[in-house]
Design a protein around this motif. Structure first.
Motif, PDB file in Angstrom:
ATOM      1  N   GLN A  91      30.942  55.013  30.521  1.00 46.28           N
ATOM      2  CA  GLN A  91      31.175  55.077  29.083  1.00 46.28           C
ATOM      3  C   GLN A  91      31.238  56.546  28.640  1.00 46.28           C
ATOM      4  OE1 GLN A  91      28.298  52.581  27.075  1.00 46.28           O
ATOM      5  NE2 GLN A  91      29.098  50.713  28.020  1.00 46.28           N
ATOM      6  N   ALA A  92      32.377  57.163  28.940  1.00 52.62           N
ATOM      7  CA  ALA A  92      32.598  58.556  28.548  1.00 52.62           C
ATOM      8  C   ALA A  92      33.430  58.644  27.275  1.00 52.62           C
ATOM      9  CB  ALA A  92      33.287  59.316  29.678  1.00 52.62           C
ATOM     10  N   GLY A  93      34.026  57.539  26.877  1.00 51.74           N
ATOM     11  CA  GLY A  93      34.879  57.540  25.698  1.00 51.74           C
ATOM     12  C   GLY A  93      34.090  57.722  24.410  1.00 51.74           C
ATOM     13  N   ASP A  94      34.620  58.553  23.528  1.00 56.94           N
ATOM     14  CA  ASP A  94      34.001  58.797  22.225  1.00 56.94           C
ATOM     15  C   ASP A  94      35.075  58.570  21.164  1.00 56.94           C
ATOM     16  OD1 ASP A  94      32.864  59.808  19.880  1.00 56.94           O
ATOM     17  OD2 ASP A  94      31.734  61.350  20.957  1.00 56.94           O
ATOM     18  N   TRP A 108      35.854  53.962  28.655  1.00 56.56           N
ATOM     19  CA  TRP A 108      34.694  53.272  28.077  1.00 56.56           C
ATOM     20  C   TRP A 108      34.803  51.818  28.486  1.00 56.56           C
ATOM     21  CZ3 TRP A 108      32.629  49.218  25.728  1.00 56.56           C
ATOM     22  CH2 TRP A 108      31.385  49.341  25.113  1.00 56.56           C
ATOM     23  N   GLY A 109      33.848  51.367  29.300  1.00 63.31           N
ATOM     24  CA  GLY A 109      33.839  49.978  29.734  1.00 63.31           C
ATOM     25  C   GLY A 109      32.468  49.371  29.543  1.00 63.31           C
ATOM     26  N   GLN A 146      40.064  39.805  27.125  1.00 59.55           N
ATOM     27  CA  GLN A 146      41.448  40.265  27.095  1.00 59.55           C
ATOM     28  C   GLN A 146      41.772  40.826  28.479  1.00 59.55           C
ATOM     29  OE1 GLN A 146      39.094  41.740  24.817  1.00 59.55           O
ATOM     30  NE2 GLN A 146      39.399  40.064  23.360  1.00 59.55           N
ATOM     31  N   TRP A 147      42.640  40.164  29.212  1.00 61.58           N
ATOM     32  CA  TRP A 147      42.838  40.564  30.601  1.00 61.58           C
ATOM     33  C   TRP A 147      44.297  40.769  31.005  1.00 61.58           C
ATOM     34  CZ3 TRP A 147      45.478  37.208  33.892  1.00 61.58           C
ATOM     35  CH2 TRP A 147      45.642  35.892  33.430  1.00 61.58           C
ATOM     36  N   SER A 159      37.586  45.952  27.537  1.00 63.98           N
ATOM     37  CA  SER A 159      36.297  45.585  26.955  1.00 63.98           C
ATOM     38  C   SER A 159      35.926  46.553  25.834  1.00 63.98           C
ATOM     39  CB  SER A 159      35.200  45.551  28.024  1.00 63.98           C
ATOM     40  OG  SER A 159      34.939  46.842  28.551  1.00 63.98           O
ATOM     41  N   HIS A 160      36.480  47.752  25.852  1.00 67.19           N
ATOM     42  CA  HIS A 160      36.260  48.710  24.763  1.00 67.19           C
ATOM     43  C   HIS A 160      36.790  48.136  23.452  1.00 67.19           C
ATOM     44  CE1 HIS A 160      36.679  53.162  23.286  1.00 67.19           C
ATOM     45  NE2 HIS A 160      35.590  52.574  22.822  1.00 67.19           N
TER      46      HIS A 160
END
Length: 411
Positions: free
Chosen positions: A296-299, A290-291, A366-367, A321-322
């Protein structure tokens, strides 16, 4: 596309003209100047032609990385020269205006000559990025660093006080070209006395076959008492090439997911596992990529279904970025998130504990390293491998070791 290419070539030519002026100011032999001009022209044509030949059906190759490295080696120093000489030209134009208005000089004497000292300064400063990039290509990309961090939590279960976790991320196996160096990195991973290992995505650049020559190498990663877990990164979805069919893309994606299992990692696809120790537990949650600006496949809600509010939670999510947009204020309070993705742009300046800078900080809040919000943390791994530019300058490849401690301060 034609206009864009024309603009890019024009910018390259401006840079070339200024770089040539610096060389001409310092070196007078005609044969040397002609040789410099011919080599510069050849390199410009080769780089432009190579980029025009990029095949989206293939994606990144060793050749495209070579061309990217060559372009940076040639043009980043010349951009430094251009900026300095352009600044001098602003001064020279100002001086010529003063000469015209106040001293009424002849036209051929209005503009001051380019100063040798400025050209020397420009070439001297240009040597810094040139040598740095050269080092990054031949040494920096395999200069693995083990970075250790202790994170304190007041609500950490007692059984997990002192629990240690190794993290790797962004392997990008299709970029590797040195088995000896990668074997050394695997030895570094195995040398860390930790309880569990997490792999936060990007096992390849695009194609599952990229990992095949490295399966035996990564199978050398030892077994861990509390497991080996992984999540997918944005490159694992095969989104950056043109596929001949949807089936080919789907087959590749299936192959990439299988790779994690082939090297002994339990791939978490929007799901979780409970890790038990001495009668207590923590929840390890893993989401797909998820970015903010990527797939954005993250759930998160699906992955944490069945995880209670009072469970201590560790989350694996490839793109930091998530954390910024969904995780850090999530009502379930994810205690510690492991991410990667940024690579620290593979270029920057870092003095541990003193100073840290990269262009990445203008893209990601945040990098690299540890960040906190209201007692919740994200750790962004700088990446194990490399991509696009075949090197690393200042931001070295990382193996992370996180120790969980019961308490209220970061040590």
């Amino acid at each position: 596309m034609g206009l864009r290419l024309l603009i890019i070539v024009a910018l390259f030519l401006v840079v070339e003209i200024y770089a040539y002026q610096a060389v001409r100011t310092l070196f007078k032999p005609k044969w040397l100047l002609i040789s410099y001009a011919l080599i510069s022209l050849f390199l410009l044509v080769y780089i432009v032609y190579s980029f025009m030949q990029f095949d989206r059906a293939v994606g990144q190759t060793q050749h495209t990385m070579f061309v990217m490295g060559l372009m940076l080696l040639v043009y980043l120093p010349k951009i430094v020269i251009t900026v300095i000489l352009l600044g001098e030209d602003v001064f020279r134009l100002g001086a010529s205006l003063v000469n015209y208005l106040m001293y009424n000089l002849p036209k051929n004497e209005l503009m001051p000559e380019r100063r040798k000292f400025v050209s020397q300064l420009a070439l001297g400063l240009a040597a810094v990025p040139f040598l740095s990039l050269l080092y990054g290509i031949f040494e920096g990309k395999y200069n693995f660093k083990v970075i250790k961090q202790t994170v304190f939590f007041p609500d950490l279960p007692d059984a997990f006080d002192g629990f240690k976790i190794t993290q790797i991320s962004d392997v990008h196996s299709g970029s590797f070209d040195n088995h000896e160096k990668i074997n050394y990195a695997i030895d570094l991973i195995n040398d860390q006395e930790t309880d569990m290992i997490l792999f936060t995505g990007d096992i390849v650049n695009t194609h599952a076959t990229e990992m095949h020559p490295w399966l035996n190498t990564f199978n050398r990663i030892k077994k861990y008492k509390y497991g080996k877990f992984a999540v997918l990164g944005n490159h694992d979805y095969g989104e950056y090439v043109t596929w001949p069919s949807q089936k080919a893309k789907d087959d590749n994606f299936k192959g990439i997911k299988n790779l994690y299992g082939q090297i002994g990692f339990d791939l978490l696809l929007n799901e979780h596992r409970f890790i038990e120790k001495d009668g207590q537990k923590l929840a390890l949650v893993g989401v797909e990529n998820w970015g903010k600006n990527f797939k954005q496949a993250g759930d998160l809600n699906k992955a944490a279904l069945g995880v209670n509010q009072n469970d201590f939670k560790i989350l694996m999510s490839h793109d930091p970025s998530h954390w910024e947009y969904e995780i850090k204020e999530h009502p379930k309070n994810f205690h510690l998130t492991f991410s990667g993705h940024t690579h620290g742009m593979q270029f920057g300046i870092e003095i541990p504990g003193v100073f840290k800078w990269s262009v990445a900080e203008y893209i990601y809040k945040q990098w690299a390293g540890l960040y906190e919000n209201k007692g919740r943390y994200v750790y962004v791994n700088r990446g194990f491998g490399y991509h696009a530019y075949p090197g690393r300058v200042g931001i070295m490849p990382e193996i992370t070791v996180i120790e969980l401690k019961k308490g209220s301060n970061v040590g």
